[in-house]
Write a protein that holds these residues in place. Structure first.
Motif, short mmCIF file in Angstrom:
data_model
loop_
_atom_site.label_atom_id
_atom_site.label_comp_id
_atom_site.label_asym_id
_atom_site.label_seq_id
_atom_site.Cartn_x
_atom_site.Cartn_y
_atom_site.Cartn_z
N ASN A 188 33.81 30.76 49.71
CA ASN A 188 32.62 31.45 49.19
C ASN A 188 32.89 32.93 48.97
N THR A 189 33.62 33.55 49.90
CA THR A 189 33.95 34.97 49.73
C THR A 189 34.84 35.19 48.52
N ALA A 190 35.85 34.31 48.36
CA ALA A 190 36.75 34.44 47.22
C ALA A 190 36.01 34.18 45.90
N ALA A 191 35.12 33.17 45.90
CA ALA A 191 34.37 32.88 44.67
C ALA A 191 33.45 34.03 44.30
N ALA A 192 32.80 34.63 45.31
CA ALA A 192 31.93 35.77 45.04
C ALA A 192 32.73 36.95 44.51
N ARG A 193 33.92 37.16 45.09
CA ARG A 193 34.77 38.26 44.61
C ARG A 193 35.22 38.01 43.17
N ILE A 194 35.60 36.78 42.86
CA ILE A 194 36.02 36.45 41.50
C ILE A 194 34.86 36.64 40.52
#
Length: 418
Positions: A188-194
């Protein structure tokens, strides 16, 4: 799964303890003495031994077999009894293909084997059958746990597939506190960052294409006009100066766009090193020229030293000073450094028209210009946005505050790492 395996190990240990060799204790010794007393003595005829064993078979409801100390059969109620454990004086469980029997070592050296009568029963399962039953029990016990784990992994895989198809809003629900939950939170953190990076790049591209049109159009128009006027005329000289200014604006715009993209894409903390912020302020004020008043409020000998990227912090100071020059209405600019217990506070203040309360946050947005600001005033709307990004990468904060008596103050608060 681990709990099931631990339970299985405990069960195996218990079964091993139950069916393994038994110690020769006092109670069993008494039983051995009684058995030796009711059975015919050593050397008695085989018929007497067989009759005594048959008599006690009915009484005890068990098959019995009597062996000499060297393992020679002396009599038995069944031909299917196993051989005694010759060479081991202690009581022991012995067995053969027809089942287990308990061997009792009598005081006179003989062995008495007994096995309870259970009537007709199926052949034993054997080792493979027992292992199959154990595997089935472990599988049934662990299936709910494994299925719960795989179901969460399937949801995570579905979200990864959605993200791979371009759905940047894909997220996965987080349940529990185990490794799968941590993996879901990381996704979720990586997807939000992307999503944030792609969104900012789209916005940057859209705004950059808009901002590039104006200077390019002016350059094109100036070039066309240069072709229509004499080269040595004052009008040609003015057009050349305009073209040079527009080219410089394009160069600054491209430079700030590239820097903004680099700040969004990577974290520069790996290149941090100790630096003196006071020295950087002095250098940038000298570079900006006259009209700057530097004031330092600090109790000696506390230095203005922190860990950071000198190139990026120099760019921050330069953008703040140029912004104060541009909108300060020609008034002196005051640069203040103050050291607190855990931070260094930098203030760049001017006596310009100030910034309204509604715009004090918006001016840090990329390509935003305050109301009433013309493109000819200079700047491309990225300077303060870069300042905020650089300060945030240094774990700091920047804010625009009204200045008493008129004007604005840009306060940069940078943490000091011991």
């Amino acid at each position: 799964m681990l709990a099931s395996l631990a339970l299985f190990a405990v069960m195996v240990a218990g079964a091993w303890k139950l069916f393994s060799e038994r110690p020769y204790n006092t109670q069993q010794q008494i039983f051995a003495e009684l058995a030796a007393g009711v059975l015919p003595p050593p050397g008695a005829p085989a018929s007497d031994v067989k009759a005594a064993l048959d008599h006690w078979k009915v009484k005890l409801r068990s098959d019995l077999a009597l062996f000499a100390g060297d393992g020679t059969p002396l009599g038995a109620t069944s031909e299917l009894m196993p051989a005694p454990p010759v060479g081991r004086p202690a009581d022991d469980w012995v067995g053969n293909a027809h089942g287990m029997a308990f061997s009792m070592h009598l005081p006179d050296g003989r062995f008495l084997l007994s096995r309870r009568l259970y009537g007709p029963r199926p052949a034993p399962l054997g080792l493979l059958g027992i292992l199959a039953l154990v595997a089935l029990a472990v599988g049934v016990g662990t299936y709910p746990v494994v299925r719960r784990l795989t179901r969460r992994l399937e949801r995570l895989q579905a979200s990864v597939d959605r993200l791979g198809r371009g759905d940047l809003s894909a997220r996965v629900s987080v349940h529990g506190h185990d490794e799968v939950a941590r993996l879901a939170r990381s996704f979720n953190t990586a997807a939000a960052r992307i999503e944030q990076l792609v969104g900012s790049h789209r916005l940057l591209l859209a705004n950059a294409s808009h901002e590039l049109r104006s200077p390019l159009a002016r350059v094109r128009m100036a070039v066309e006009m240069l072709q229509a006027v004499p080269r040595q005329s004052p009008q040609a000289a003015q057009l050349q100066r305009d073209v040079g200014r527009d080219i410089a604006e394009l160069d600054a715009l491209i430079d700030e766009i590239l820097l903004s993209a680099r700040l969004e894409a990577a974290d520069s903390r790996s290149g941090f090193a100790p630096l003196d912020l006071a020295a950087l302020c002095a250098e940038e004020c000298a570079r900006a020229g006259s009209g700057f008043e530097a004031v330092a409020r600090v109790q000696p000998p506390d230095p203005f030293v922190l860990r950071g990227d000198a190139r990026l912090l120099r760019r921050t100071l330069r953008n703040l000073l140029e912004n104060a020059q541009r909108y300060g209405a020609g008034s002196p600019v005051e640069v203040t450094l103050e050291r607190t217990v855990d931070a260094i506070v930098l203030n760049v203040c001017d006596r310009g028209p100030g910034v309204t309360a509604a715009e004090r946050e918006r001016i840090f947005e990329p390509f935003y210009r305050p109301a009433g600001t013309l493109e000819t005033a200079g700047g491309v709307g990225l300077g303060l946005a870069l300042v905020r990004k650089i300060v945030q990468q240094h774990d700091g904060q920047v804010a625009c505050r009204p200045r008493e008596g008129g004007g604005s103050c840009f306060e940069v608060r940078l943490g000091v790492v011991a």
